[in-house]
Design an enzyme around this catalytic site. Structure first.
Site, PDB file in Angstrom:
ATOM      1  N   GLY A  21      -4.142   1.677  -0.522  1.00 42.55           N
ATOM      2  CA  GLY A  21      -2.889   1.316  -1.246  1.00 42.55           C
ATOM      3  C   GLY A  21      -1.917   0.329  -0.538  1.00 42.55           C
ATOM      4  N   GLN A  38       6.172  -2.647   2.022  1.00 44.19           N
ATOM      5  CA  GLN A  38       5.414  -2.680   3.327  1.00 44.19           C
ATOM      6  C   GLN A  38       5.266  -4.237   3.422  1.00 44.19           C
ATOM      7  OE1 GLN A  38       2.430   0.244   1.640  1.00 44.19           O
ATOM      8  NE2 GLN A  38       2.888   0.757   4.105  1.00 44.19           N
ATOM      9  N   CYS A  94      -0.918   5.992   7.461  1.00 45.44           N
ATOM     10  CA  CYS A  94      -0.180   4.718   6.462  1.00 45.44           C
ATOM     11  C   CYS A  94      -0.130   3.812   7.434  1.00 45.44           C
ATOM     12  CB  CYS A  94       1.182   5.542   6.386  1.00 45.44           C
ATOM     13  SG  CYS A  94       2.700   4.105   5.630  1.00 45.44           S
ATOM     14  N   LEU A  95      -0.082   2.460   6.590  1.00 44.92           N
ATOM     15  CA  LEU A  95       0.341   1.209   7.291  1.00 44.92           C
ATOM     16  C   LEU A  95       1.832   1.045   8.021  1.00 44.92           C
ATOM     17  CD1 LEU A  95      -1.064  -1.139   4.652  1.00 44.92           C
ATOM     18  CD2 LEU A  95      -2.420  -0.054   6.296  1.00 44.92           C
ATOM     19  N   HIS A 155       1.538   8.845  -2.585  1.00 45.38           N
ATOM     20  CA  HIS A 155       1.907   8.151  -1.289  1.00 45.38           C
ATOM     21  C   HIS A 155       2.476   6.687  -1.438  1.00 45.38           C
ATOM     22  CE1 HIS A 155       0.975   7.067   3.184  1.00 45.38           C
ATOM     23  NE2 HIS A 155       1.384   5.949   2.561  1.00 45.38           N
ATOM     24  N   GLU A 156       1.840   6.002  -2.450  1.00 47.74           N
ATOM     25  CA  GLU A 156       2.499   4.924  -2.630  1.00 47.74           C
ATOM     26  C   GLU A 156       3.865   4.938  -3.587  1.00 47.74           C
ATOM     27  OE1 GLU A 156       1.623   2.217  -0.781  1.00 47.74           O
ATOM     28  OE2 GLU A 156      -0.342   3.389  -0.154  1.00 47.74           O
ATOM     29  N   HIS A 194       6.789   5.326  -1.295  1.00 47.56           N
ATOM     30  CA  HIS A 194       7.137   4.130  -0.790  1.00 47.56           C
ATOM     31  C   HIS A 194       8.286   3.469  -1.374  1.00 47.56           C
ATOM     32  CE1 HIS A 194       5.089   3.795   3.000  1.00 47.56           C
ATOM     33  NE2 HIS A 194       3.968   3.980   2.383  1.00 47.56           N
TER      34      HIS A 194
END
Length: 142
Positions: free
Chosen positions: A8, A13, A59-60, A101-102, A105
């Site tokens: 994702g 991000q 996570c990125l 998670h997304e 963000h």
């Protein structure tokens, strides 16, 4: 997302100030779901329906780092797709984790905000140890 081997990616991000995320992720049964969600609204189980999965999460925003993060094992997200049509996705396992998670963000939360101080320190150490593997501008410049 693909360049980083992620499941994702939220717009913020990669420097885009919109409440949008994309995903390409399997659920508990291995069924892969792909989508775009604009203006996501998350629905999580409550009471006796709520079961937590204390699995590994990455996570990125924390490249190369993974720690346990407890999240409900089922999640539903509603929003709009890239054309403005209403969408709804429900998932279990990794897909449930991804949807949560997304959506986080898009609301200014990273998963490091949801873990213990001890795990947050572990995240930071792992990320610093892996820093040389990730070029400046990663993942946006990949």
């Amino acid at each position: 997302m693909y360049a980083a081997d992620g499941v994702g990616l939220a717009a913020c991000q990669v420097g885009v100030d919109l409440a949008v995320f994309v995903f390409d992720c399997p659920d508990d049964d291995g069924v892969v779901t792909r989508g775009v969600v604009c203006n996501p609204v998350l629905e999580l189980p409550e009471g006796s329906e709520r079961r937590l999965d204390d699995g590994d999460e990455g996570c990125l925003s924390y490249p190369g780092a993974f720690v346990d993060c407890a999240r409900p094992d089922t999640a539903t997200v509603r929003g709009q797709d890239a054309t403005g049509a209403d969408v709804e996705f429900t998932g279990t396992g990794l897909l449930a984790r991804c949807l949560q998670h997304e959506t986080d963000h898009t609301q200014g939360t990273v998963f490091g905000d949801r873990v213990s101080t001890r795990n947050r320190k572990k995240l930071r150490k792992q990320m610093e140890a892996a820093a040389e593997e990730y070029p400046e501008g990663w993942p946006a410049d990949c």
